[in-house]
Design a protein around this motif. Structure first.
Motif, mmCIF file in Angstrom:
data_model
loop_
_atom_site.group_PDB
_atom_site.id
_atom_site.type_symbol
_atom_site.label_atom_id
_atom_site.label_comp_id
_atom_site.label_asym_id
_atom_site.label_seq_id
_atom_site.Cartn_x
_atom_site.Cartn_y
_atom_site.Cartn_z
ATOM 1 N N ARG A 29 37.996 -21.816 -33.629
ATOM 2 C CA ARG A 29 37.085 -21.685 -32.189
ATOM 3 C C ARG A 29 35.870 -22.011 -32.475
ATOM 4 O O ARG A 29 35.211 -21.836 -33.525
ATOM 5 C CB ARG A 29 37.443 -20.184 -31.799
ATOM 6 N N LEU A 30 34.994 -22.815 -31.233
ATOM 7 C CA LEU A 30 34.133 -23.616 -31.292
ATOM 8 C C LEU A 30 33.566 -23.150 -29.775
ATOM 9 O O LEU A 30 34.160 -23.471 -28.611
ATOM 10 C CB LEU A 30 34.267 -24.660 -31.804
ATOM 11 N N HIS A 31 32.163 -23.379 -29.767
ATOM 12 C CA HIS A 31 31.504 -23.147 -28.628
ATOM 13 C C HIS A 31 31.398 -24.667 -28.236
ATOM 14 O O HIS A 31 31.550 -25.226 -29.114
ATOM 15 C CB HIS A 31 29.874 -22.090 -28.392
ATOM 16 N N VAL A 32 30.879 -24.699 -26.798
ATOM 17 C CA VAL A 32 30.842 -25.958 -26.285
ATOM 18 C C VAL A 32 29.556 -26.645 -26.335
ATOM 19 O O VAL A 32 30.437 -28.512 -27.169
ATOM 20 C CB VAL A 32 30.587 -26.292 -24.818
ATOM 21 N N SER A 33 28.547 -26.587 -27.004
ATOM 22 C CA SER A 33 27.779 -27.162 -28.112
ATOM 23 C C SER A 33 28.137 -28.022 -28.686
ATOM 24 O O SER A 33 27.836 -29.525 -29.096
ATOM 25 C CB SER A 33 25.924 -26.676 -27.832
ATOM 26 N N GLU A 34 28.831 -27.088 -29.812
ATOM 27 C CA GLU A 34 29.177 -27.423 -31.232
ATOM 28 C C GLU A 34 30.879 -28.363 -31.426
ATOM 29 O O GLU A 34 30.482 -29.274 -31.172
ATOM 30 C CB GLU A 34 30.043 -26.384 -32.447
ATOM 31 N N LEU A 35 31.764 -28.054 -30.212
ATOM 32 C CA LEU A 35 32.264 -28.582 -30.234
ATOM 33 C C LEU A 35 31.585 -30.209 -29.380
ATOM 34 O O LEU A 35 32.597 -30.823 -29.850
ATOM 35 C CB LEU A 35 33.548 -28.308 -29.533
ATOM 36 N N ALA A 36 30.658 -30.150 -28.757
ATOM 37 C CA ALA A 36 30.321 -31.584 -28.174
ATOM 38 C C ALA A 36 29.675 -31.944 -29.416
ATOM 39 O O ALA A 36 29.730 -33.956 -29.003
ATOM 40 C CB ALA A 36 29.209 -31.152 -27.155
ATOM 41 N N ARG A 37 28.801 -31.928 -30.122
ATOM 42 C CA ARG A 37 28.275 -33.078 -31.356
ATOM 43 C C ARG A 37 29.526 -33.087 -32.751
ATOM 44 O O ARG A 37 29.417 -34.260 -32.606
ATOM 45 C CB ARG A 37 27.496 -31.675 -32.276
ATOM 46 N N ARG A 38 30.688 -32.587 -32.212
ATOM 47 C CA ARG A 38 31.489 -33.058 -33.827
ATOM 48 C C ARG A 38 32.669 -33.996 -32.806
ATOM 49 O O ARG A 38 32.700 -34.364 -33.843
ATOM 50 C CB ARG A 38 32.437 -31.935 -33.637
ATOM 51 N N VAL A 39 32.511 -33.971 -31.225
ATOM 52 C CA VAL A 39 33.984 -34.976 -31.065
ATOM 53 C C VAL A 39 32.966 -36.164 -30.306
ATOM 54 O O VAL A 39 33.439 -36.827 -30.651
ATOM 55 C CB VAL A 39 34.607 -34.212 -29.838
ATOM 56 N N GLY A 40 31.690 -36.092 -30.567
ATOM 57 C CA GLY A 40 30.767 -37.254 -29.528
ATOM 58 C C GLY A 40 30.775 -37.401 -28.836
ATOM 59 O O GLY A 40 31.010 -38.500 -28.472
ATOM 60 N N MET A 41 30.670 -36.193 -27.834
ATOM 61 C CA MET A 41 30.296 -36.316 -26.498
ATOM 62 C C MET A 41 29.707 -35.802 -25.911
ATOM 63 O O MET A 41 30.027 -34.565 -25.927
ATOM 64 C CB MET A 41 32.003 -36.240 -25.569
#
Length: 105
Positions: A29-41
Motif C-alpha cells: 500500500r502506498l500514499h498518493v505522492s509516493e505512488l505518483a513518483r513511482r508511476v511517473g504521473m
C-alpha cells in the motif's frame, strides 16, 4: 454480474496506466505522492485513475495522519478475481436481460 457491471469492471482496467497502478499497489500500500513518483504521473492525473479503480472495486483508499500531522491518503489493492470467458459473457448478458424483463433497468 450484469453486462453493464462487467463492462464497468473491464473499462476500469482497460488502461495500461491503471494496470500499472494496480501492479504497483499489489506489492504494497502506498500514499498518493509516493505512488505518483513511482508511476511517473501528476497527482491530479493519478487521482483520476485511482477514482475509477476505487469506484470499480479494485482499490481502496484511506486517510491517515503522519507523525508530523500531515494527512496522507493511502491506497491498496482489494482482492479480486475477474474471469473473462464465453460463460462469463453469456451469464452477464442473461442477467441483464432478466433485469430488463423485470423492469429493474
Amino acid at each position: 454480474m450484469s453486462a453493464d457491471e462487467l463492462s464497468i469492471k473491464l473499462t476500469a482496467i482497460s488502461s495500461a496506466q491503471r494496470m500499472r497502478i494496480i501492479a504497483m499497489l499489489a506489492g504494497e500500500r502506498l500514499h498518493v505522492s509516493e505512488l505518483a513518483r513511482r508511476v511517473g504521473m501528476s497527482r491530479a492525473l493519478l487521482y483520476m485513475h485511482l477514482t475509477k479503480l476505487e469506484e470499480s472495486g479494485y482499490v481502496a483508499g484511506s486517510l491517515e495522519l503522519s507523525e508530523d500531522g500531515k494527512a496522507l491518503k493511502y491506497f491498496e489493492v482489494l482482492p479480486f478475481t475477474l474471469t473473462i470467458d464465453a460463460e462469463t459473457l453469456v451469464s452477464a448478458v442473461a442477467r441483464s436481460a432478466e433485469s430488463a424483463e423485470s423492469g429493474e433497468i
